[in-house]
Design a protein around this motif. Structure first.
Motif, mmCIF file in Angstrom:
data_model
loop_
_atom_site.group_PDB
_atom_site.id
_atom_site.type_symbol
_atom_site.label_atom_id
_atom_site.label_comp_id
_atom_site.label_asym_id
_atom_site.label_seq_id
_atom_site.Cartn_x
_atom_site.Cartn_y
_atom_site.Cartn_z
ATOM 1 N N VAL A 3 0.856 -1.120 0.003
ATOM 2 C CA VAL A 3 0.114 0.001 -0.013
ATOM 3 C C VAL A 3 1.035 1.333 -0.014
ATOM 4 N N THR A 4 0.792 2.110 -1.107
ATOM 5 C CA THR A 4 1.316 3.353 -1.060
ATOM 6 C C THR A 4 0.806 4.550 -1.323
ATOM 7 N N TYR A 5 1.164 5.628 -0.446
ATOM 8 C CA TYR A 5 0.646 6.838 -0.396
ATOM 9 C C TYR A 5 1.467 7.896 -1.341
ATOM 10 N N SER A 6 0.806 8.373 -2.038
ATOM 11 C CA SER A 6 1.918 9.084 -3.077
ATOM 12 C C SER A 6 1.059 10.359 -3.526
ATOM 13 N N MET A 7 1.559 11.644 -3.201
ATOM 14 C CA MET A 7 1.103 12.948 -3.679
ATOM 15 C C MET A 7 2.102 14.046 -3.788
ATOM 16 N N SER A 8 1.754 14.830 -4.467
ATOM 17 C CA SER A 8 2.756 16.453 -4.641
ATOM 18 C C SER A 8 2.368 16.882 -3.253
ATOM 19 N N ILE A 9 3.504 17.718 -2.709
ATOM 20 C CA ILE A 9 3.361 18.359 -1.380
ATOM 21 C C ILE A 9 4.266 19.536 -1.578
ATOM 22 N N SER A 10 4.005 20.906 -0.910
ATOM 23 C CA SER A 10 4.591 21.788 -0.732
ATOM 24 C C SER A 10 5.703 21.532 0.117
ATOM 25 N N LEU A 11 6.925 22.467 0.255
ATOM 26 C CA LEU A 11 8.043 22.151 1.337
ATOM 27 C C LEU A 11 7.564 22.324 2.691
ATOM 28 N N ASP A 12 6.532 23.121 2.998
ATOM 29 C CA ASP A 12 5.826 23.186 4.323
ATOM 30 C C ASP A 12 4.764 22.190 4.609
ATOM 31 N N GLY A 13 4.482 21.048 3.686
ATOM 32 C CA GLY A 13 3.979 19.688 3.995
ATOM 33 C C GLY A 13 2.420 19.784 3.711
ATOM 34 N N TYR A 14 2.026 20.617 2.465
ATOM 35 C CA TYR A 14 0.525 20.413 2.253
ATOM 36 C C TYR A 14 0.427 20.091 0.824
ATOM 37 N N ILE A 15 -0.763 19.250 0.878
ATOM 38 C CA ILE A 15 -1.158 18.778 -0.887
ATOM 39 C C ILE A 15 -1.937 19.829 -1.417
ATOM 40 N N VAL A 16 -2.627 20.862 -0.608
ATOM 41 C CA VAL A 16 -3.412 21.997 -1.209
ATOM 42 C C VAL A 16 -3.208 22.850 -0.322
ATOM 43 N N GLY A 17 -3.342 24.373 -0.725
ATOM 44 C CA GLY A 17 -2.931 25.390 0.055
ATOM 45 C C GLY A 17 -4.371 25.901 0.913
ATOM 46 N N PRO A 18 -4.185 26.856 1.627
ATOM 47 C CA PRO A 18 -5.436 27.270 2.284
ATOM 48 C C PRO A 18 -6.538 27.679 1.431
ATOM 49 N N ASP A 19 -6.227 28.151 0.309
ATOM 50 C CA ASP A 19 -7.509 28.478 -0.573
ATOM 51 C C ASP A 19 -8.043 27.235 -1.358
ATOM 52 N N GLY A 20 -7.555 25.983 -1.165
ATOM 53 C CA GLY A 20 -7.828 24.874 -1.771
ATOM 54 C C GLY A 20 -6.925 24.827 -3.047
ATOM 55 N N GLY A 21 -6.479 25.634 -3.583
ATOM 56 C CA GLY A 21 -5.445 25.541 -4.667
ATOM 57 C C GLY A 21 -4.199 24.836 -4.776
ATOM 58 N N PHE A 22 -4.008 24.024 -5.847
ATOM 59 C CA PHE A 22 -2.760 23.499 -6.098
ATOM 60 C C PHE A 22 -2.111 23.659 -7.305
ATOM 61 N N ASP A 23 -2.321 24.568 -7.885
ATOM 62 C CA ASP A 23 -1.873 24.705 -9.281
ATOM 63 C C ASP A 23 -0.302 24.966 -9.284
ATOM 64 N N TRP A 24 0.417 25.047 -7.979
ATOM 65 C CA TRP A 24 1.784 24.857 -7.935
ATOM 66 C C TRP A 24 2.368 23.423 -8.000
ATOM 67 N N THR A 25 1.394 22.422 -8.174
ATOM 68 C CA THR A 25 1.858 21.154 -8.403
ATOM 69 C C THR A 25 1.890 20.582 -9.807
ATOM 70 N N GLU A 26 1.538 21.500 -10.856
ATOM 71 C CA GLU A 26 1.645 21.289 -12.344
ATOM 72 C C GLU A 26 3.020 20.673 -12.504
ATOM 73 N N PRO A 27 3.003 19.604 -13.017
ATOM 74 C CA PRO A 27 4.341 18.999 -13.384
ATOM 75 C C PRO A 27 4.923 19.566 -14.671
ATOM 76 N N ASP A 28 6.357 19.402 -14.604
ATOM 77 C CA ASP A 28 6.984 19.728 -15.798
ATOM 78 C C ASP A 28 6.934 18.407 -16.532
ATOM 79 N N GLU A 29 7.509 18.395 -17.997
ATOM 80 C CA GLU A 29 7.521 17.172 -18.580
ATOM 81 C C GLU A 29 8.325 16.045 -17.936
ATOM 82 N N ASP A 30 9.494 16.514 -17.056
ATOM 83 C CA ASP A 30 10.235 15.300 -16.487
ATOM 84 C C ASP A 30 9.415 14.533 -15.405
ATOM 85 N N VAL A 31 8.795 15.615 -14.491
ATOM 86 C CA VAL A 31 7.870 15.054 -13.458
ATOM 87 C C VAL A 31 6.741 14.424 -13.965
#
Length: 187
Positions: free
Chosen positions: A4-32
């Motif tokens: 069982v694996t748990y995998s997500m994008s996170i901010s350096l301060d440990g959040y999967i979405v910001g306080p406004d519910g946004g996660f636009d900062w997780t948009e992956p580049d081609e390599d990611v």
């Protein structure tokens, strides 16, 4: 037994979405994005909550978009047939190769582990992962750490988590400054 694996994008301060519910900062580049494509190949079933399910619904019909590039078409071809289990108290039906869960995450994971099948049991979503973690069912934590501080929101790790000893088994740094960390639970 299936991991069982748990995998997500996170901010350096440990959040999967910001306080406004946004996660636009997780948009992956081609390599990611290529990395996520390779990761999904090892998944046998994906467990998710309603919010992640609704976010990922786009991929159920994305292949109809003529503007998709080759990598997005490859992701869609892998995602659409992948069995998905959705945990929700508000949805009455789901689309694609998904089904609504009837039990708790722990019951579902135990049932899936008992069934024949290959590939990991992947968990997406912090709330769902917290329930699995509380039951000691997560084998690996995989964090795609983005170089941003969002200041609050939904944390990757539950705040009431018990101590869990981990072994670092893989790291990778991408040209976009995103860092992948893969830790296995020490049992």
């Amino acid at each position: 037994m299936r991991d069982v694996t748990y995998s997500m994008s996170i901010s350096l301060d440990g959040y999967i979405v910001g306080p406004d519910g946004g996660f636009d900062w997780t948009e992956p580049d081609e390599d990611v994005f290529r990395f996520w494509i390779d990761e999904i190949r090892g998944v046998g079933v994906h467990l998710m909550g309603r919010r992640l399910y609704e976010t990922m619904l786009y991929w159920e019909t994305a292949d109809q978009d003529p503007s998709l590039d080759a990598a997005m078409r490859e992701w869609t071809a892998l995602w659409k047939p992948l069995p998905k289990v959705v945990f929700s108290t508000t949805l009455s039906e789901v689309q694609g190769n998904a089904r609504l869960a009837s039990g708790s995450p722990a019951e579902e994971i135990e049932r899936l582990r008992a069934e024949p099948g290959e590939g990991e049991i992947a968990i997406g979503g912090a709330t769902l992962a917290a329930e699995a973690a509380a039951a000691g069912l997560i084998d690996e934590y995989r964090a795609m750490v983005h170089p941003v501080l969002v200041g609050g929101g939904t944390p990757f790790f539950p705040r009431h988590e018990r101590r869990v000893d981990l072994e670092l088994v893989e790291t990778r740094t991408f040209s976009s400054r995103v860092v992948y960390l893969r830790h296995r639970v020490v049992r």
